[in-house]
Scaffold this motif. Structure first.
Motif, short mmCIF file in Angstrom:
data_model
loop_
_atom_site.label_atom_id
_atom_site.label_comp_id
_atom_site.label_asym_id
_atom_site.label_seq_id
_atom_site.Cartn_x
_atom_site.Cartn_y
_atom_site.Cartn_z
N LEU A 52 0.87 -1.20 0.03
CA LEU A 52 -0.07 -0.08 -0.13
C LEU A 52 0.97 1.33 0.10
N THR A 53 0.51 2.27 -0.51
CA THR A 53 1.04 3.51 -0.53
C THR A 53 0.33 4.21 0.23
N ASP A 54 0.89 5.16 1.39
CA ASP A 54 0.17 5.97 2.27
C ASP A 54 0.67 7.46 2.12
N LEU A 55 -0.33 8.37 1.86
CA LEU A 55 0.08 9.60 1.60
C LEU A 55 -0.22 10.52 2.73
N ILE A 56 0.28 11.52 3.16
CA ILE A 56 -0.43 12.80 4.10
C ILE A 56 -0.04 14.11 3.68
N LEU A 57 -1.00 14.70 3.72
CA LEU A 57 -0.85 16.13 3.27
C LEU A 57 -1.00 17.08 4.58
N GLU A 58 0.04 17.76 4.88
CA GLU A 58 0.07 18.81 5.96
C GLU A 58 -0.10 20.12 5.56
N ASP A 59 -0.63 20.90 6.40
CA ASP A 59 -0.82 22.30 6.12
C ASP A 59 0.65 23.06 6.38
N PRO A 60 0.57 24.15 6.34
CA PRO A 60 1.97 24.98 6.68
C PRO A 60 2.53 25.00 8.18
N ASP A 61 1.31 24.61 9.09
CA ASP A 61 1.38 24.73 10.66
C ASP A 61 1.76 23.44 11.06
N GLY A 62 1.80 22.22 9.96
CA GLY A 62 2.08 20.96 10.45
C GLY A 62 0.93 20.09 10.90
N ARG A 63 -0.29 20.46 10.41
CA ARG A 63 -1.50 19.77 10.80
C ARG A 63 -1.77 18.88 9.57
N MET A 64 -2.09 17.69 9.62
CA MET A 64 -2.44 16.88 8.71
C MET A 64 -3.93 17.26 8.44
N PHE A 65 -4.34 17.64 7.03
CA PHE A 65 -5.58 17.68 6.67
C PHE A 65 -6.25 16.77 5.42
N ALA A 66 -5.22 15.91 4.96
CA ALA A 66 -5.95 14.96 3.91
C ALA A 66 -4.97 13.83 4.04
N SER A 67 -5.36 12.54 3.55
CA SER A 67 -4.58 11.48 3.73
C SER A 67 -5.13 10.47 2.80
N CYS A 68 -4.39 9.63 2.07
CA CYS A 68 -4.82 8.34 1.16
C CYS A 68 -3.97 7.37 1.40
N LEU A 69 -4.67 6.20 1.25
CA LEU A 69 -3.82 4.87 1.56
C LEU A 69 -4.56 3.79 0.62
N GLY A 70 -3.75 3.28 -0.39
CA GLY A 70 -4.32 2.27 -1.37
C GLY A 70 -3.14 2.00 -2.15
N THR A 71 -3.43 1.17 -3.29
CA THR A 71 -2.66 0.72 -4.45
C THR A 71 -3.05 1.44 -5.48
N GLY A 72 -3.88 2.34 -5.71
CA GLY A 72 -4.00 2.88 -6.83
C GLY A 72 -4.51 2.35 -8.11
N PRO A 73 -4.88 2.79 -9.31
CA PRO A 73 -5.12 4.11 -9.17
C PRO A 73 -6.14 4.72 -8.37
N LEU A 74 -5.85 5.92 -7.58
CA LEU A 74 -6.81 6.44 -6.42
C LEU A 74 -6.77 7.87 -6.54
N LEU A 75 -7.89 8.49 -6.27
CA LEU A 75 -7.94 9.82 -5.88
C LEU A 75 -8.63 10.05 -4.49
N CYS A 76 -7.97 10.76 -3.60
CA CYS A 76 -8.46 11.00 -2.30
C CYS A 76 -8.54 12.48 -2.09
N LEU A 77 -9.77 13.03 -1.54
CA LEU A 77 -10.04 14.29 -1.15
C LEU A 77 -10.07 14.60 0.30
N GLY A 78 -9.75 15.31 0.93
CA GLY A 78 -9.88 15.75 2.38
C GLY A 78 -9.65 17.21 2.66
N GLY A 79 -10.19 17.43 3.92
CA GLY A 79 -9.85 18.62 4.43
C GLY A 79 -11.12 19.71 4.35
N PRO A 80 -10.96 20.76 4.68
CA PRO A 80 -12.21 21.81 4.66
C PRO A 80 -12.28 22.12 3.43
N GLU A 81 -13.61 22.64 3.17
CA GLU A 81 -13.98 23.17 1.66
C GLU A 81 -13.42 24.25 1.22
#
Length: 153
Positions: free
Chosen positions: A55-84
């Protein structure tokens, strides 16, 4: 002679004690994750690959170091997360992918390609989307080096 030796040792120890510890210029990520990309808004993409799970594991952090989106899978895969107001888009793309574009509520957003991953790992992309507008939708296109679409959602 003894005085010279004592002064030399004292100066050497004083120099060692006053030295600042070396600090890495790269930010520290979650345990086991590799810095894969830095986005223009200051967000950071972290990558980790499971040796046993595949599995591939991705984490997106904002400039303050807080995680706001993540994705886990084998792909192809689109993951969306965080505030609108600043939704994170993460893509685990098929082999050969070189470029990804989100068509986000009437705006085209070029995603950043992740680096620092093993050659056998799937390509990954990330971006921070502008605020959602009332009308519209989103879609994703991922392209290979020749410009052919290799993934669409």
């Amino acid at each position: 002679m003894r005085v010279a030796a004592v002064v030399t040792v004292s100066l050497a120890l004083a120099g060692c004690a006053g030295a600042e510890p070396e600090q890495s210029a790269a930010p520290d990520g979650p345990n086991g994750y590799t810095l894969s990309a830095s986005l223009d808004d200051g967000s950071i993409l972290w990558w980790d690959g499971g040796d046993e799970s595949g599995l591939t594991d991705l984490i997106l952090e904002d400039p303050d170091g807080r995680m706001f989106a993540s994705c886990l899978g084998t792909g192809p895969l689109l993951c969306l997360g965080g505030p609108e107001a600043s939704r994170g888009a993460l893509v685990i793309a098929p082999a050969g992918a070189e470029r990804a574009v989100m068509h986000w509520y009437g705006q085209d957003v070029e995603l950043v390609r992740g680096e620092n991953t093993p050659a056998e790992a799937p390509p990954v992309f990330a971006g921070v989307m502008p605020p959602v507008v009332p009308d519209g939708a989103y879609s994703l296109e991922v392209f290979d080096g020749a410009g052919a679409v290799v993934m669409a959602q």
